[in-house]
Motif scaffolding. Structure first.
Motif, PDB file in Angstrom:
ATOM      1  N   LEU A 116      38.759  34.391  25.187  1.00  0.00           N
ATOM      2  CA  LEU A 116      39.710  34.630  26.522  1.00  0.00           C
ATOM      3  C   LEU A 116      39.015  33.896  27.588  1.00  0.00           C
ATOM      4  O   LEU A 116      39.698  33.278  28.550  1.00  0.00           O
ATOM      5  CB  LEU A 116      39.704  36.099  26.445  1.00  0.00           C
ATOM      6  N   ALA A 117      37.619  34.134  27.894  1.00  0.00           N
ATOM      7  CA  ALA A 117      37.150  33.620  29.102  1.00  0.00           C
ATOM      8  C   ALA A 117      37.013  31.823  29.086  1.00  0.00           C
ATOM      9  O   ALA A 117      37.552  31.172  30.114  1.00  0.00           O
ATOM     10  CB  ALA A 117      35.793  33.862  29.393  1.00  0.00           C
ATOM     11  N   ALA A 118      36.931  31.324  27.846  1.00  0.00           N
ATOM     12  CA  ALA A 118      37.178  29.886  27.734  1.00  0.00           C
ATOM     13  C   ALA A 118      38.531  29.273  27.916  1.00  0.00           C
ATOM     14  O   ALA A 118      38.608  28.270  28.317  1.00  0.00           O
ATOM     15  CB  ALA A 118      36.728  29.408  26.289  1.00  0.00           C
ATOM     16  N   GLY A 119      39.553  30.197  27.678  1.00  0.00           N
ATOM     17  CA  GLY A 119      40.873  29.736  27.750  1.00  0.00           C
ATOM     18  C   GLY A 119      41.838  30.209  29.101  1.00  0.00           C
ATOM     19  O   GLY A 119      42.693  29.780  29.148  1.00  0.00           O
ATOM     20  N   SER A 120      41.149  31.143  29.690  1.00  0.00           N
ATOM     21  CA  SER A 120      41.590  31.643  31.089  1.00  0.00           C
ATOM     22  C   SER A 120      41.689  30.613  32.335  1.00  0.00           C
ATOM     23  O   SER A 120      40.932  29.662  32.343  1.00  0.00           O
ATOM     24  CB  SER A 120      41.072  32.907  31.577  1.00  0.00           C
ATOM     25  N   GLY A 121      42.652  30.707  33.044  1.00  0.00           N
ATOM     26  CA  GLY A 121      42.767  30.067  34.307  1.00  0.00           C
ATOM     27  C   GLY A 121      42.505  30.826  35.351  1.00  0.00           C
ATOM     28  O   GLY A 121      42.058  31.992  35.326  1.00  0.00           O
ATOM     29  N   ARG A 122      42.793  30.126  36.609  1.00  0.00           N
ATOM     30  CA  ARG A 122      42.724  31.066  37.926  1.00  0.00           C
ATOM     31  C   ARG A 122      43.831  31.986  37.977  1.00  0.00           C
ATOM     32  O   ARG A 122      45.038  31.738  37.407  1.00  0.00           O
ATOM     33  CB  ARG A 122      42.650  30.053  39.031  1.00  0.00           C
ATOM     34  N   LEU A 238      54.785  37.257  33.966  1.00  0.00           N
ATOM     35  CA  LEU A 238      56.129  37.271  34.475  1.00  0.00           C
ATOM     36  C   LEU A 238      56.359  37.008  35.948  1.00  0.00           C
ATOM     37  O   LEU A 238      57.380  36.370  36.485  1.00  0.00           O
ATOM     38  CB  LEU A 238      56.955  38.230  33.897  1.00  0.00           C
ATOM     39  N   PHE A 239      55.445  37.625  36.885  1.00  0.00           N
ATOM     40  CA  PHE A 239      55.795  38.073  38.202  1.00  0.00           C
ATOM     41  C   PHE A 239      54.933  37.379  39.075  1.00  0.00           C
ATOM     42  O   PHE A 239      55.328  37.146  40.472  1.00  0.00           O
ATOM     43  CB  PHE A 239      56.243  39.463  38.736  1.00  0.00           C
ATOM     44  N   LEU A 240      53.696  37.058  38.874  1.00  0.00           N
ATOM     45  CA  LEU A 240      52.404  36.942  39.747  1.00  0.00           C
ATOM     46  C   LEU A 240      52.106  35.526  39.191  1.00  0.00           C
ATOM     47  O   LEU A 240      51.015  35.028  39.681  1.00  0.00           O
ATOM     48  CB  LEU A 240      51.297  37.872  39.396  1.00  0.00           C
ATOM     49  N   ASP A 241      52.365  34.659  38.299  1.00  0.00           N
ATOM     50  CA  ASP A 241      52.157  33.201  38.116  1.00  0.00           C
ATOM     51  C   ASP A 241      51.028  33.183  37.583  1.00  0.00           C
ATOM     52  O   ASP A 241      50.061  32.225  37.618  1.00  0.00           O
ATOM     53  CB  ASP A 241      52.219  32.705  39.302  1.00  0.00           C
ATOM     54  N   ASP A 242      50.421  34.173  36.752  1.00  0.00           N
ATOM     55  CA  ASP A 242      49.117  34.167  35.890  1.00  0.00           C
ATOM     56  C   ASP A 242      49.166  33.104  34.897  1.00  0.00           C
ATOM     57  O   ASP A 242      50.410  33.136  33.998  1.00  0.00           O
ATOM     58  CB  ASP A 242      48.663  35.430  35.566  1.00  0.00           C
ATOM     59  N   ARG A 243      48.260  32.174  34.629  1.00  0.00           N
ATOM     60  CA  ARG A 243      48.313  31.346  33.792  1.00  0.00           C
ATOM     61  C   ARG A 243      46.926  31.112  32.899  1.00  0.00           C
ATOM     62  O   ARG A 243      45.895  31.314  33.478  1.00  0.00           O
ATOM     63  CB  ARG A 243      48.664  29.981  34.209  1.00  0.00           C
ATOM     64  N   ALA A 244      47.050  30.705  31.671  1.00  0.00           N
ATOM     65  CA  ALA A 244      45.676  30.273  31.147  1.00  0.00           C
ATOM     66  C   ALA A 244      45.247  28.807  31.532  1.00  0.00           C
ATOM     67  O   ALA A 244      46.354  28.217  32.401  1.00  0.00           O
ATOM     68  CB  ALA A 244      46.029  30.285  29.720  1.00  0.00           C
ATOM     69  N   ARG A 245      44.336  28.341  31.079  1.00  0.00           N
ATOM     70  CA  ARG A 245      43.810  26.792  31.300  1.00  0.00           C
ATOM     71  C   ARG A 245      44.696  25.834  30.956  1.00  0.00           C
ATOM     72  O   ARG A 245      45.384  26.172  29.625  1.00  0.00           O
ATOM     73  CB  ARG A 245      42.492  26.330  31.142  1.00  0.00           C
ATOM     74  N   PRO A 246      45.356  24.899  31.525  1.00  0.00           N
ATOM     75  CA  PRO A 246      46.437  23.655  31.033  1.00  0.00           C
ATOM     76  C   PRO A 246      45.825  23.257  29.424  1.00  0.00           C
ATOM     77  O   PRO A 246      44.597  22.818  29.564  1.00  0.00           O
ATOM     78  CB  PRO A 246      46.285  22.729  32.030  1.00  0.00           C
ATOM     79  N   GLY A 247      46.592  23.600  28.540  1.00  0.00           N
ATOM     80  CA  GLY A 247      46.425  23.090  27.208  1.00  0.00           C
ATOM     81  C   GLY A 247      45.646  23.876  26.489  1.00  0.00           C
ATOM     82  O   GLY A 247      45.175  23.671  25.093  1.00  0.00           O
ATOM     83  N   TYR A 248      44.852  25.081  27.092  1.00  0.00           N
ATOM     84  CA  TYR A 248      44.346  26.147  26.356  1.00  0.00           C
ATOM     85  C   TYR A 248      45.022  27.441  26.336  1.00  0.00           C
ATOM     86  O   TYR A 248      44.357  28.568  25.899  1.00  0.00           O
ATOM     87  CB  TYR A 248      42.948  26.238  27.119  1.00  0.00           C
ATOM     88  N   GLY A 249      46.146  27.326  26.297  1.00  0.00           N
ATOM     89  CA  GLY A 249      46.843  28.841  26.195  1.00  0.00           C
ATOM     90  C   GLY A 249      46.611  29.631  24.796  1.00  0.00           C
ATOM     91  O   GLY A 249      46.454  30.668  24.697  1.00  0.00           O
TER      92      GLY A 249
END
Length: 274
Positions: A116-122, A238-249
């Motif tokens: 999870l830490a490796a794949g999470s974004g900001r 859905l509402f706060l634009d949280d995302r994973a790292r690009p390509g690491y979802g």
């Protein structure tokens, strides 16, 4: 992001150890079957119980740092993995025997958090619309109403339902911390998220306490944990634009699932609190 992740992990350790120290404080040899005020006085005199309460406060402060700098799905999965810390600490401090499947669950949690830490974004946005803030206030109030109704019954299903309602309350506190206006004292006092934080926190504790008295601790904890992890995480996406790292979802999703499954498997260790 690194600071937020470090804060989330530190909060997890604090929450996990807090449960064990509070349990030790409540189980001291000098404790009698006193109830109410007499029992409260005994607990306040226990340094272990006080230490546990202090660790809870520190853990909450650290989780605030994490919630303002990481996606909600990351913070919720990491901090709720405190049951893994509780399980490990309970073996040495409470003499609870860890079964093979408990060890496997702890390993699963750790592996999930690493992925999870490796794949999470900001984190996404840290502000929200007035309607979002209104929903944050309405949700815990509705949960309190349902809690008062469900508390009239007993059984494993009732405990699970109350656990879900506690998860709603605690989930709202995380969302409120994320979007709260902290630019000034006036901003904090006039922000609906502030009041959602208070209502959600108190409602969550009330629902969980009632769940402990109405049925299975494990069922209540599992249901509450599942709601507390998935609810805010989904809202954040859905509402706060949280995302994973690009390509690491895929990596973030795999880690999230593993951490959640492992945490649920350790739900029995919530019983050290009772």
């Amino acid at each position: 992001m690194f600071l937020g992740l470090l804060a989330a992990l530190a909060a997890t350790v604090c929450f996990g150890l807090a449960s064990v120290f509070q349990a030790r404080g409540a189980r001291t040899p000098s404790r009698t079957e006193a109830e109410g005020l007499r029992l409260a006085v005994r607990l306040v005199r226990s340094w272990q119980f006080i230490l546990g309460a202090g660790l809870d406060v520190v853990g909450f402060a650290l989780s605030v740092v994490a919630l303002r700098s990481l996606p909600l799905f990351v913070v919720q999965a990491v901090t709720n993995a405190s049951l893994a810390v509780t399980a490990l600490a309970a073996v040495g401090l409470l003499g609870i025997r860890m079964r093979t499947r408990d060890g496997a669950a702890v390993t699963t949690v750790v592996a999930g958090l690493v992925l999870l830490a490796a794949g999470s974004g900001r984190e996404g946005v840290t502000s929200a619309s007035p309607s979002f803030r209104l929903a944050l206030v309405v949700a815990p109030l509705a949960a309190l109403g349902l809690t008062s109704w469900a508390a009239r019954f007993r059984g494993r299903g009732v405990a699970a339902a109350l656990g879900v309602l506690s998860g709603v309350g605690f989930g709202v506190t995380s969302l409120a911390v994320r979007v709260m206006d902290i630019s000034s004292v006036a901003g904090v006092l006039t922000d609906g998220a502030t009041y959602a934080l208070v209502i959600g926190g108190l409602g969550g504790y009330l629902s969980y306490a009632l769940a402990m008295r109405r049925g299975s601790v494990t069922a209540a904890t599992a249901a509450g944990t599942l709601m507390e992890i998935t609810g805010p995480g989904l809202v954040g996406i859905l509402f706060l634009d949280d995302r994973a790292r690009p390509g690491y979802g895929w990596l973030a999703v795999t880690g999230f699932v593993l951490a959640t499954v492992g945490t649920l498997a350790l739900s029995r260790f919530a019983e050290v609190r009772t």
